[in-house]
Design a protein around this motif. Structure first.
Motif, PDB file in Angstrom:
ATOM      1  N   ALA A 204      30.562  41.011  32.944  1.00 35.61           N
ATOM      2  CA  ALA A 204      31.623  42.084  33.384  1.00 35.61           C
ATOM      3  C   ALA A 204      31.097  43.238  34.237  1.00 35.61           C
ATOM      4  CB  ALA A 204      32.399  42.635  31.944  1.00 35.61           C
ATOM      5  N   ALA A 205      31.657  43.291  35.749  1.00 33.62           N
ATOM      6  CA  ALA A 205      30.840  44.238  36.477  1.00 33.62           C
ATOM      7  C   ALA A 205      31.818  44.722  37.203  1.00 33.62           C
ATOM      8  CB  ALA A 205      29.731  43.592  36.999  1.00 33.62           C
ATOM      9  N   GLY A 206      31.471  45.609  38.323  1.00 33.48           N
ATOM     10  CA  GLY A 206      32.273  46.148  39.167  1.00 33.48           C
ATOM     11  C   GLY A 206      32.367  47.788  39.429  1.00 33.48           C
ATOM     12  N   LEU A 207      31.593  48.504  39.865  1.00 30.50           N
ATOM     13  CA  LEU A 207      31.279  49.738  40.075  1.00 30.50           C
ATOM     14  C   LEU A 207      32.194  50.426  41.149  1.00 30.50           C
ATOM     15  CD1 LEU A 207      27.536  49.878  39.523  1.00 30.50           C
ATOM     16  CD2 LEU A 207      29.210  50.827  37.938  1.00 30.50           C
ATOM     17  N   TRP A 208      32.590  51.768  41.091  1.00 30.33           N
ATOM     18  CA  TRP A 208      33.588  52.177  41.816  1.00 30.33           C
ATOM     19  C   TRP A 208      32.863  52.992  43.303  1.00 30.33           C
ATOM     20  CZ3 TRP A 208      38.464  51.789  42.800  1.00 30.33           C
ATOM     21  CH2 TRP A 208      39.286  51.427  41.747  1.00 30.33           C
TER      22      TRP A 208
ATOM     23  N   HIS B 285      44.216  44.488  38.163  1.00 30.21           N
ATOM     24  CA  HIS B 285      44.891  43.367  38.925  1.00 30.21           C
ATOM     25  C   HIS B 285      44.655  42.079  38.668  1.00 30.21           C
ATOM     26  CE1 HIS B 285      45.719  45.733  42.749  1.00 30.21           C
ATOM     27  NE2 HIS B 285      44.629  46.115  42.513  1.00 30.21           N
ATOM     28  N   THR B 286      45.868  41.298  38.235  1.00 30.01           N
ATOM     29  CA  THR B 286      45.555  39.901  37.285  1.00 30.01           C
ATOM     30  C   THR B 286      45.475  38.726  38.162  1.00 30.01           C
ATOM     31  OG1 THR B 286      48.014  40.233  36.815  1.00 30.01           O
ATOM     32  CG2 THR B 286      46.528  41.008  35.228  1.00 30.01           C
ATOM     33  N   GLY B 287      46.635  38.720  39.028  1.00 28.29           N
ATOM     34  CA  GLY B 287      46.491  37.856  39.766  1.00 28.29           C
ATOM     35  C   GLY B 287      45.552  37.185  40.749  1.00 28.29           C
TER      36      GLY B 287
ATOM     37  N   GLY C 256      37.412  43.966  38.005  1.00 27.16           N
ATOM     38  CA  GLY C 256      36.283  43.041  37.904  1.00 27.16           C
ATOM     39  C   GLY C 256      35.990  43.042  36.515  1.00 27.16           C
ATOM     40  N   THR C 257      36.012  44.082  35.752  1.00 26.09           N
ATOM     41  CA  THR C 257      35.083  44.051  34.180  1.00 26.09           C
ATOM     42  C   THR C 257      35.883  43.167  33.310  1.00 26.09           C
ATOM     43  OG1 THR C 257      36.129  46.175  33.713  1.00 26.09           O
ATOM     44  CG2 THR C 257      33.937  46.159  34.601  1.00 26.09           C
ATOM     45  N   CYS C 258      37.298  43.521  33.447  1.00 29.64           N
ATOM     46  CA  CYS C 258      38.119  42.687  32.438  1.00 29.64           C
ATOM     47  C   CYS C 258      38.852  41.505  33.174  1.00 29.64           C
ATOM     48  CB  CYS C 258      39.466  43.753  31.916  1.00 29.64           C
ATOM     49  SG  CYS C 258      38.900  45.141  31.380  1.00 29.64           S
ATOM     50  N   GLY C 259      38.906  41.099  34.401  1.00 30.54           N
ATOM     51  CA  GLY C 259      39.448  39.976  34.794  1.00 30.54           C
ATOM     52  C   GLY C 259      38.492  38.956  34.814  1.00 30.54           C
ATOM     53  N   VAL C 260      37.127  39.173  34.506  1.00 31.93           N
ATOM     54  CA  VAL C 260      36.457  38.065  34.177  1.00 31.93           C
ATOM     55  C   VAL C 260      36.729  37.446  32.721  1.00 31.93           C
ATOM     56  CG1 VAL C 260      34.684  39.452  33.269  1.00 31.93           C
ATOM     57  CG2 VAL C 260      33.908  37.204  34.214  1.00 31.93           C
ATOM     58  N   PHE C 261      37.181  38.203  31.826  1.00 29.26           N
ATOM     59  CA  PHE C 261      37.588  37.727  30.664  1.00 29.26           C
ATOM     60  C   PHE C 261      39.133  36.876  30.748  1.00 29.26           C
ATOM     61  CE2 PHE C 261      35.107  41.438  29.053  1.00 29.26           C
ATOM     62  CZ  PHE C 261      34.642  40.942  27.962  1.00 29.26           C
ATOM     63  N   GLY C 262      39.922  37.350  31.589  1.00 27.47           N
ATOM     64  CA  GLY C 262      40.946  36.600  31.869  1.00 27.47           C
ATOM     65  C   GLY C 262      40.736  35.305  32.531  1.00 27.47           C
ATOM     66  N   ALA C 263      39.743  35.139  33.575  1.00 24.57           N
ATOM     67  CA  ALA C 263      39.476  33.846  33.891  1.00 24.57           C
ATOM     68  C   ALA C 263      38.890  32.974  33.189  1.00 24.57           C
ATOM     69  CB  ALA C 263      38.558  34.277  35.324  1.00 24.57           C
ATOM     70  N   ALA C 264      37.935  33.418  32.318  1.00 21.22           N
ATOM     71  CA  ALA C 264      37.386  32.726  31.291  1.00 21.22           C
ATOM     72  C   ALA C 264      38.427  32.178  30.480  1.00 21.22           C
ATOM     73  CB  ALA C 264      36.220  33.418  30.625  1.00 21.22           C
ATOM     74  N   MET C 265      39.214  32.699  29.653  1.00 21.68           N
ATOM     75  CA  MET C 265      40.399  32.294  28.980  1.00 21.68           C
ATOM     76  C   MET C 265      41.081  31.298  29.721  1.00 21.68           C
ATOM     77  SD  MET C 265      42.039  32.417  26.129  1.00 21.68           S
ATOM     78  CE  MET C 265      41.516  33.506  24.926  1.00 21.68           C
ATOM     79  N   ALA C 266      41.555  31.597  30.719  1.00 21.91           N
ATOM     80  CA  ALA C 266      42.759  30.900  31.619  1.00 21.91           C
ATOM     81  C   ALA C 266      41.850  29.399  31.881  1.00 21.91           C
ATOM     82  CB  ALA C 266      43.018  31.357  32.746  1.00 21.91           C
TER      83      ALA C 266
ATOM     84  N   ALA D  31      42.948  39.239  29.370  1.00 18.01           N
ATOM     85  CA  ALA D  31      42.399  40.416  29.929  1.00 18.01           C
ATOM     86  C   ALA D  31      42.958  41.613  30.033  1.00 18.01           C
ATOM     87  CB  ALA D  31      42.424  40.038  31.760  1.00 18.01           C
ATOM     88  N   CYS D  32      44.224  41.485  29.822  1.00 19.78           N
ATOM     89  CA  CYS D  32      45.025  43.074  29.713  1.00 19.78           C
ATOM     90  C   CYS D  32      44.921  43.711  28.584  1.00 19.78           C
ATOM     91  CB  CYS D  32      46.484  42.739  30.176  1.00 19.78           C
ATOM     92  SG  CYS D  32      47.005  42.585  31.659  1.00 19.78           S
ATOM     93  N   ARG D  33      44.781  43.019  27.193  1.00 21.08           N
ATOM     94  CA  ARG D  33      44.577  43.436  26.070  1.00 21.08           C
ATOM     95  C   ARG D  33      43.255  44.130  26.060  1.00 21.08           C
ATOM     96  NH1 ARG D  33      48.396  43.041  22.290  1.00 21.08           N
ATOM     97  NH2 ARG D  33      50.119  41.571  22.642  1.00 21.08           N
ATOM     98  N   ILE D  34      42.306  43.509  26.672  1.00 22.22           N
ATOM     99  CA  ILE D  34      40.858  44.095  26.753  1.00 22.22           C
ATOM    100  C   ILE D  34      40.906  45.299  27.555  1.00 22.22           C
ATOM    101  CG2 ILE D  34      38.290  43.531  27.551  1.00 22.22           C
ATOM    102  CD1 ILE D  34      39.116  40.667  26.648  1.00 22.22           C
ATOM    103  N   SER D  35      41.563  45.290  28.636  1.00 25.03           N
ATOM    104  CA  SER D  35      41.736  46.573  29.484  1.00 25.03           C
ATOM    105  C   SER D  35      42.325  47.595  28.846  1.00 25.03           C
ATOM    106  CB  SER D  35      42.477  46.027  30.880  1.00 25.03           C
ATOM    107  OG  SER D  35      42.667  47.132  31.636  1.00 25.03           O
TER     108      SER D  35
END
Length: 449
Positions: free
Chosen positions: A187-191, A101-103, A154-164, A135-139
């Motif tokens: 980067a975190a978020g367990l299932w 989820h990116t948005g 959670g784990t990849c979204g934090v990269f995108g938030a940092a970049m943006a 975020a998506c390339r890292i994902s």
């Protein structure tokens, strides 16, 4: 540039990209993402889950830097990003790309930063494009193996938030690298929440957005971060996935844009349920199938689908129903629609629905498994006394290959905004989003609402 770390490559590409060089489709997708993001927050405004985060944020009494969507109150950029991200994800209706989820992770940080620092609409669009790119390339580099334990949003979204947010703040090369480095260490978020029907999934989004923004705010002040956070021997890929060659996912930087893969959800449920829902809706319409005539429902799909979208047959919470392939398909066959109200507590305990869910069987298809994640496919067969009917759905509506057109996005947005803000305010916000590039200051996006 060949000797750069992957983090440095992302930073160099991002700092070198100017607004006018962004493809038109990417710009359009960025505005679509803003509309969908705002609609998803508005749609969850009256939920019990939203009340929890609102209570926390209002108690914080933070400085008025950014907007809490829906109430239009102000808080700090950090708390606004956290709250808006959390609330955007409550309905499970928010967009995605690159297997995440990116948005709900990138836009809250980007918009909060844009309000705090007075960025223009064009600067916001550029930041969204680049945040989703990172975020998506890292994902994709982490691959599907990361999903065994980790929630990529959670784990990849934090990269995108940092970049943006870093782009909005005007970070230089070193600062942007540090921001990504420190985002990666958060980067975190367990299932495990999915095993128990807990609320935790919203927190994954909230923390990704807020922590990404935090990483950029720290970097702006000189706080250093790891330069090899992605591919390093104790970095993100090694710790979160089994992928052996992450570099290959960065070779097309600048040649294709991840935001162009953006998928706007037509159904408020886990994406792994969408192909089965889409096929069921088609069966209902094409063959005029009545719930009372159904003897059995056979759903065939790829192996990972029922691992994430667990095949619950009874539901204690709305969240469990949204993560049930059987529940989504049964609802589609029963009602002929799947919308905001489909997974309400009142709806998911109806005897007619549970009777259909009990008649559902999930089977795994080897070809569909091999084609995942390129395709998120499913086949639904309905057996009745008058015969068996089957539809295979390889590209469900809303997916990249069957993208939601603007008029359908407006219908979704208006339905989510209904009863939360006035029709006039909803239309005004819609028009501002469509003309986002004309805004001199993103603070004006929410003015007068």
């Amino acid at each position: 540039m060949d000797n750069c770390t992957l983090t440095e490559k992302l930073a160099d590409f991002s700092l070198g990209l100017v607004y006018d060089d962004i493809p038109e489709l990417a710009k359009i997708k960025a505005k679509d993402a803003v509309i969908d993001y705002l609609g998803c927050i508005l749609g969850a405004a009256d939920s019990a889950e939203a009340a929890i985060i609102d209570d926390l944020v209002f108690e914080a009494a933070a400085p008025a830097e950014a907007t809490l969507v829906g109430s239009w109150k102000k808080s700090s950029a950090h708390y606004a990003a956290m709250s808006n991200a959390y609330r955007c994800h409550i309905l499970e209706f928010d967009d995605g790309a690159g297997g995440m989820h990116t948005g709900t992770t990138i836009l809250p940080a980007a918009i909060a930063a844009a309000e705090k620092y007075g960025a223009s609409g064009k600067e916001l669009i550029r930041a969204i494009v680049l945040g989703i790119e990172a975020a998506c390339r890292i994902s994709l580099a982490a691959g599907v193996s990361q999903n065994k334990y980790w929630h990529s949003t959670g784990t990849c979204g934090v990269f995108g938030a940092a970049m943006a947010s870093g782009i909005i703040m005007g970070l230089d090369r070193d600062q942007l690298v540090w921001s990504l480095g420190n985002a990666g260490t958060m980067a975190a978020g367990l299932w495990q929440f999915n095993q128990e029907g807990a609320m935790t999934k919203y927190l994954h989004c909230a923390k990704a957005a807020a922590d990404g923004l935090l990483a950029s705010m720290l970097a702006k002040r000189g706080y250093t971060g790891a330069r090899k956070i992605i591919e390093g021997e104790k970095g993100f890929i090694v710790s979160h996935s089994e992928e052996k060659n992450p570099e290959r996912f960065f070779e097309t930087l600048g040649n294709e844009y991840m935001i162009e893969m953006l998928s706007i959800k037509p159904f408020p449920s886990c994406s792994h349920t969408h192909a089965a829902i889409s096929a069921s809706l088609q069966l209902k319409e094409k063959y005029d199938i009545k719930a009372e005539e159904i003897d059995k429902i056979i759903i065939t799909t790829y192996k990972d689908a029922p691992i994430t979208a667990r095949n619950n047959k009874t539901f204690v919470t709305s969240r469990e129903a949204k993560f049930s392939i059987s529940g989504g398909a049964a609802a589609a066959l029963l009602r002929g629609r799947v919308d905001k109200n489909t997974f309400s507590m009142e709806s998911i305990v109806q005897p007619e629905l549970l009777e259909l869910v009990a008649k559902t069987e999930i089977q795994i298809d080897d070809e569909m498994t091999q084609n995942y994640p390129r395709q998120w496919a499913a086949a639904v067969e309905v057996q009745t006394a008058r015969g068996s009917f089957k539809i295979v759905e390889k590209e469900p509506w809303g997916d990249l290959r069957d993208a939601m057109p603007l008029n359908k996005l407006k219908v979704k947005y208006k339905q989510l905004a209904e009863g939360v803000i006035s029709d006039k305010a909803a239309e005004l916000l819609w028009e501002r989003c469509l003309k986002l590039e004309d805004l001199d200051n993103v603070k004006n996006l929410f003015a007068g609402l």
